[in-house]
Design an enzyme around this catalytic site. Sequence first.
Site, PDB file in Angstrom:
ATOM      1  N   HIS B  68       0.819  -1.213   0.000  1.00 26.34           N
ATOM      2  CA  HIS B  68       0.000   0.000   0.000  1.00 26.34           C
ATOM      3  C   HIS B  68       0.857   1.269   0.000  1.00 26.34           C
ATOM      4  CE1 HIS B  68      -2.287   3.141   2.285  1.00 26.34           C
ATOM      5  NE2 HIS B  68      -3.152   2.881   1.327  1.00 26.34           N
ATOM      6  N   GLU B  71       2.210   1.817  -3.393  1.00 31.04           N
ATOM      7  CA  GLU B  71       1.162   2.364  -4.266  1.00 31.04           C
ATOM      8  C   GLU B  71       1.110   3.892  -4.138  1.00 31.04           C
ATOM      9  OE1 GLU B  71      -2.804   3.951  -3.582  1.00 31.04           O
ATOM     10  OE2 GLU B  71      -3.075   1.857  -2.973  1.00 31.04           O
ATOM     11  N   HIS B  72       1.117   4.388  -2.899  1.00 31.53           N
ATOM     12  CA  HIS B  72       1.113   5.841  -2.698  1.00 31.53           C
ATOM     13  C   HIS B  72       2.339   6.488  -3.343  1.00 31.53           C
ATOM     14  CE1 HIS B  72      -1.902   7.102   0.557  1.00 31.53           C
ATOM     15  NE2 HIS B  72      -2.243   5.878   0.216  1.00 31.53           N
ATOM     16  N   GLU B 143      -4.922   7.939   6.889  1.00 29.12           N
ATOM     17  CA  GLU B 143      -5.768   6.952   6.213  1.00 29.12           C
ATOM     18  C   GLU B 143      -6.080   5.805   7.181  1.00 29.12           C
ATOM     19  OE1 GLU B 143      -4.080   5.530   2.560  1.00 29.12           O
ATOM     20  OE2 GLU B 143      -5.881   4.402   2.008  1.00 29.12           O
TER      21      GLU B 143
END
Lengths: 425, 428
Positions: B68, B71-72, B143
Site C-alpha cells: 500500500h 502504491e502511494h 488513512e
Amino acid sequence: MTGFVRKSLENGIDVYIHPTKKYKTVLLQLFFHCHLNEDEVTQNALLPAVLQRGSANYPTRQELVLHLEELYGAELVTNILKKGERQLICYSLNLVHDQFLPAENRLLEKGLLILCDILTNPVTEEGVFRADYVRQEKEQHEKIIKGLINDKRAYSVERCLQEMCREEPFSVFKYGSLEKLAKIDAASLYRHYRDFLQKTPAEIHIIGDLDPEWVHALLQKVFTFSRGPVDELPLTAVKKKEGEINYVREELDVSQGKLVLGCRTGISYKDDEYLALLMYDGILGGFPHSKLFQNVREKASLAYYAYSRLEKHKGLMVISAGIEVKNYERTMDIIKKQLQDMAKGDFSEEVLENTYRGLRNQYLEEEDSPAAIINRTVDNIMAGRDWSTEELLRRLRAVTRDDIVRVAKNIQLDTVYFLTKREGR
Amino acid sequence: MPRVVENKLLREKVYCYRTEEGLDVFVVPKKGYNKKYATYSTNFGSINSRFVVEGEGQEVEVPDGVAHFLEHKLFEDEEGNVFDRFAALGASSNAFTGSTHTTYLFSTTENFTRCLEILLDFVQTPYFTDESVEKERGIIEQEIRMYEDDPGWRIYFNLLGALYQKHPVKKDIAGSVESIRQITKDVLYQCYRTFYHPSNMILFVVGDVDAQGIFKQVENNLKKYNYRPLGEIKNIFPPEPEAIAESYVEQRLAVSQPMLDLGFKELDVGYDGKPLLRREIVTSLMLEIVFGHSSRLINELYEKGLVNDDFDAAYVAEIGYGHSIIGGETTDPQKLLEELTAGIKRAQKEGIKEEVFEHHRRKRMGEFIKSFNTLEYIANYGGYHFRGINFFDYLQVLQDITVKDVNERLHEHLNSRNMACSVILPVD
C-alpha cells in the site's frame, strides 16, 4: 448528452425517454418531488419501505423479492434524495434488456407491472396498511435515522449543514426525525399515502434501447392510476450569510477528527454564474491537483482526504478533511489561506486549465452511466436548464479568471464544524 | 499473436496479448462509450510480505503495509506529481491496494494514447527518497486513523483475525501506524524490483479503443525499459492450521447499533483456474439461497427486526485462502447468532431444491450480463486472471453446475468447526 423525448401520461406524470443502444439494460426511475418540510419528510421517507412489504399480488416481502429475482435479477430499489430544499423519492427499476435473453421478450412490462402494483395496490387490513408492517418498518426506519453516525465523514458533513441552515428547511434530514416517526401509525400513514399519490409532482425517466412511441404506449397501459392536481413546490432559498462565523464542536469516541467548513456561495445551478462557481470549487478542492489536496495533504501531510464540493441547488459549498485532532489550528490556517488565495485570484493558468479539463471529462463520462444521465436531467429540469453537454462545455470553456475571482469574493464562510475525540479517553 | 475470445450471448469480445517481457494485455472494446478506462495491476498485495526470487538469494520479510505504501509513492517521481500529468490531459487517475494485488488506473474521454503512455511509464519509474517516504507516512497514518473509525472495516479485519491463525490476509491492508514507521526507501525499492516486473502484471483496457494499436504501443513502451527475465517469485505463507484462531471477537465503537459478522474459513485451498471459479460460483449461489433477500431465513429475521436490508453474505475465493462472510447490523448479536446457526442447520436438513437453484442461477446470469454496462466492473474481471481464470467462462461454468454441487457445498462449508464471529458494539 443522449437526447430525450418528452411525453406525458394521461394521469399527468411527465415521461422522459432516453433512447440509446449503448447499454445491456433498461433503467426506469420514477421520482416524486416533495418539499423538504419537517411535517411530511418522515412519512414520505417511510412510505416506500411499507409499500415494498407487499402488494395485493405479492403480499409478502419474500414473494415480492422472489418475483423480481425471477426477472433475471431485476432490481427495484427506493432512494431518498435531497436536492436543494426538496426531498426526492426515487424508485429505480433496473432490468436486463430482452435482446440479451434468448427466452424472454417482455421483461420490462413484467417489471413495470410489479412496480405499479407496489405503488398503487398495497396490502391493507381494515382499510389501512397492515399494522405489523408499519410497526416493523418504523423500527427499521428508526435505525436508518440513528445510523447516520456510523459513517463519520457523512455524519460530520450533515451536522455542519444542519447547524449552518438551522433556521431553513434545508436543515431537515432527508430521512426525517425520530419525533415525527413516533407519531406515525398505520391509519395516519395510509391517509398520507392516498394524498401523496394524488398530489405529489412526479416524473418518469427511462433509458435503454427503446422505441419512444412503443415505451410510451407501454407506460400508458401500465400506469393507469388517476391523480389529482399536483402541489406547487416552493423554490429553494439561496441565502447570504448573516452575522459572525458559527463554530461548532462535537465530541465522540473517534480516532480521527473531522473538520467541515460550510460556506455560502450565493449562486445556485439556475444562475448564470454557476459555471464560474463550478470552476472555483474545482480549483479549490475538486481534484488531486486542487489547492486543498495539494496543500493540506501533499505539502503538509495533515490529511488523507481534503476536498470541497457544491450543493448546487442550495448554493452551498462544503470543505471536508479528516485530521489528527491536535492539528485543528494548522489545518484551519491552511484552508483559510486557500480561500484567501482564491479571492485574490492567486491560482496558476495550469490549474485553471486542468480544472476545466477535469470537469469536461466528468461531464463526458457521465454520459456512459444511465443513472448519471437521468440525474443530470433531473437537475436540469429543477433549475429550468436545457443545456446539451456541448452547450454546457462551451459555456464552461468561456469562464474567465475574472469570473472566478468575482465568484470567490462572494463566498462566505458560515459554519466551522469539528468532530473531535471525547476528552479524557 | 493476439487472441480474441468472443461471448455470443454477451455480444462482447476480449482481445488478449502477451508481450515478450511476459505482460498480459487485455482489451474489451465498448463501442459508443466516451470513457476509456485502463488498469495496470501487479500480483502484489498486502499478503505478500515474505518472498524469495528464484536465483536471487535470500528470503525477504518486509513490514506490514508495504504494498500500500508503494502504491502511494509511485505517484511521485523526479519530475513531480503524477496526478498533474493526467490532469493536464483531462484524465483522472487513481490506485488501490487489496490483499492480493495493487492496481493503478486512469479514466479519460480524450488523449487516450498519451494517458496510457503515462500510466505505463509512471508505474515503471520508481523514485523514492527519504524525505518523500517520510512525508507520505503522515498521510497514510491519517488513512489508517480513518479506517479505525469505520465500523465496516473494523468488523471485517477483526473477523479475519479470528478466522486465521497465521495467514497474512488477517492483517490490515495499510499495515499499522507502528509497522509503517519501519518502511524505508530501500524496502520499497526491493519490493518494487520483485513484484513490478511485467511478467507479474497485467494491463486491462476497456472503452471505444483499438486493440491492435494498444498492443503495439505497450510493446514499444516496454522495450524502453530493457527487462531481463525474472526468476519465479516464491511467496512464502506460513502454513495455516485448519483450526480458527478465536471463535468470538468484539470491539466497541461510536455506532448506533451492534453489528455481527459470521465467518467460515475455507479448509481446502490451493486451487486456481476453472475449479476455483466453479467453487466461487457454487459457494456464492449457496450463500444467496440460504441468506439472500428472498430466503425464508432472512425474511423471518427481518420480520423479527433482527436484520436490515444491508444483511449480506459473500464468498472470497483466492488461491491460498478463502472464506465466507455473513452478517450486518442487528439489534441483538447474540440472538442473531443463535438464529443464524439454527437457520443453517435447518437449511442443511431440508436441502436446496432444484427450482430454487434454477431461480438463483437465472438471477445470477442477469447480474453478470448487467455488469457489462460498466467499464470499471469489466476491468475488475482482470483480477480473475491472477487466479488463472478466464472470466468469459463465467456463464458456461454457471450453466454447468448442478443443484447437487450446491447442496454438497452447503454441508461441507457451513461448518461450526471453521466458524468465527465478530461483533461491534456501541460504546457505553
